[in-house]
Scaffold this motif. Sequence first.
Motif, PDB file in Angstrom:
ATOM      1  N   ARG A  55       0.531  -1.157  -0.152  1.00  0.00           N
ATOM      2  CA  ARG A  55      -0.013   0.007  -0.062  1.00  0.00           C
ATOM      3  C   ARG A  55       0.819   1.238  -0.211  1.00  0.00           C
ATOM      4  O   ARG A  55       0.597   2.249  -0.822  1.00  0.00           O
ATOM      5  N   GLU A  58       2.760   1.734  -3.278  1.00  0.00           N
ATOM      6  CA  GLU A  58       1.904   2.139  -4.582  1.00  0.00           C
ATOM      7  C   GLU A  58       1.322   3.530  -4.145  1.00  0.00           C
ATOM      8  O   GLU A  58       1.216   4.482  -5.282  1.00  0.00           O
ATOM      9  N   GLU A  70      -4.484  -4.794  -4.281  1.00  0.00           N
ATOM     10  CA  GLU A  70      -5.470  -4.924  -4.039  1.00  0.00           C
ATOM     11  C   GLU A  70      -6.023  -6.584  -4.007  1.00  0.00           C
ATOM     12  O   GLU A  70      -6.735  -6.968  -3.099  1.00  0.00           O
ATOM     13  N   ALA A  71      -5.247  -7.370  -4.465  1.00  0.00           N
ATOM     14  CA  ALA A  71      -5.361  -8.635  -4.716  1.00  0.00           C
ATOM     15  C   ALA A  71      -4.709  -9.100  -3.064  1.00  0.00           C
ATOM     16  O   ALA A  71      -5.151 -10.105  -2.432  1.00  0.00           O
ATOM     17  N   ASP A  73      -4.833  -7.419  -0.510  1.00  0.00           N
ATOM     18  CA  ASP A  73      -5.831  -7.046   0.664  1.00  0.00           C
ATOM     19  C   ASP A  73      -7.022  -8.100   0.509  1.00  0.00           C
ATOM     20  O   ASP A  73      -7.568  -8.280   1.568  1.00  0.00           O
ATOM     21  N   LEU A  74      -7.588  -8.375  -0.662  1.00  0.00           N
ATOM     22  CA  LEU A  74      -8.576  -9.430  -0.794  1.00  0.00           C
ATOM     23  C   LEU A  74      -8.262 -10.594  -0.228  1.00  0.00           C
ATOM     24  O   LEU A  74      -8.981 -11.253   0.363  1.00  0.00           O
ATOM     25  N   ASP A  77      -8.131 -10.050   3.825  1.00  0.00           N
ATOM     26  CA  ASP A  77      -9.491  -9.685   4.592  1.00  0.00           C
ATOM     27  C   ASP A  77     -10.265 -10.718   4.626  1.00  0.00           C
ATOM     28  O   ASP A  77     -10.806 -11.164   3.541  1.00  0.00           O
ATOM     29  N   ARG A  80     -13.870 -10.249   3.004  1.00  0.00           N
ATOM     30  CA  ARG A  80     -13.840 -10.337   1.536  1.00  0.00           C
ATOM     31  C   ARG A  80     -13.547 -11.456   0.810  1.00  0.00           C
ATOM     32  O   ARG A  80     -13.975 -11.839  -0.140  1.00  0.00           O
TER      33      ARG A  80
END
Length: 475
Positions: A55, A58, A70-71, A73-74, A77, A80
């Motif tokens: 994060r 980026e 994003e992947a 975090d997915l 989490d 999610r």
Amino acid sequence: MVNCNPETVSTDYDTSDRLYFEPLGVEEVLAICEREQPAGVVIQFGGQTPLKLARAIEAAGFRVLGTPFEAVDLAEDRERFAALCDGLGIAVPPWGTATTEDEAVEVAERVGYPVLVRPSYVLGGRSMRVCYDAGSVREAAEVGGTLLVDRFLENAIEIDVDALCDGTQTFVAAVMQHVEEAGVHSGDSSCVLPSPSLTRSERRAVAHAVRRLGPALGVVGLLNVQLALADGELYVLEANPRASRTVPFASKATGVNLVQAACRLAAGATISELELAETKSKEQVSVKAAVLPFARFPGADPVLGPEMRSTGEVMASASDLPTAFAKAERAAGRRLPASGTAFLSVRDEDKAIAIPVAQALVGLGFQLLATAGTARTLAAAGLVVDYVRKVAEDGAGPTVVDLVRRGRCDLVINTPQGSGARTDGYRIREAALVARIPCITTISGAAAAVEAIAHARDEVALSLQERIDAQARTA
């Protein structure tokens, strides 16, 4: 590219005008990026910590090569990720989150005991606990913060999968099976490739789940998925969009350079362009075994659990599993005895499974010693076994700890009822460590060890390259 691994990688970049070999934090990594202005940053090869930096990298305007934040975090989490699996029709163990002790107990009672309690973004299984009642859940919840409470799948077969994904297509490189049952950290469990007990349909189900997860997560590069088979149902325990510790093992066992392939994917190549071939030959069996440090630390308890304890790993290959397992144990400093006296003391849940293990030991010429409960079980099965008392039991004659210290035992099998410096099990395991006697603390590990003692063979030593070449010719 910058390989930013704050856990283990040393650097000769000196942000304070000195050479140092200390873990890097976010500020140091960003300082290096500012100085070098890399075309991109690879975060897949340094465990979980570099993923946390994605994060910030980026946000600072640097490109993350391969799998995006994003992947990451997915996958991390839980809410999610569970929703994603549900949409894909992939089962996950019942779970919930909690921020207080009362909430943790409420979730545990809803999903059903036993449960695995852990903080978010844990490293090495730290602060993970398997809990069987509300009291132990409250103790585990004392660490604070957001906790994950998952149903713990007892007596499940745990499976590790390493794969490559280009965002659209997934290549399943290795389906590995843990020797120890689910609940032992993957870094401490012995691992076998190819998976010895999975049926063809089970392997297909595992590969199918991984092939769907890769693109759905948006992985570009390496993907590690941990799964469990319990009562005939397949569950996904977690997915890691990064290199796992099994990547070197899988690469050497299959002859596929997974790191090189992942770098090419991160640079824009596709799976089809890599022309990867799945290994189908079963003429080679490879075993990864953990190197455990207990003998170096007086008073350490060698019980394996969800918290990682190992300090290294070894690999062995052979034409069959018993030979490969025996070689791996020998390389890890745990040479298995060929004969002598075996001591057994197992928890109530393991007593029925311990009977065939003991029968196999007797068939190999071992004499059996056991504490009262285990001795009664083995005697009822028709085995000749000598009773030996625990430290806490009154009576005449030496205790089991005395016998172990005197070198009267050649193998100790002790599955723990609990933990703590005052338990008899702890004293037995500590004595075995001091006496340098092999001490096995899981019943599945004991079964594998006995199989290795019975069927390991002498064979001509071959290099990995020779084995891979022979495998390629017969595939």
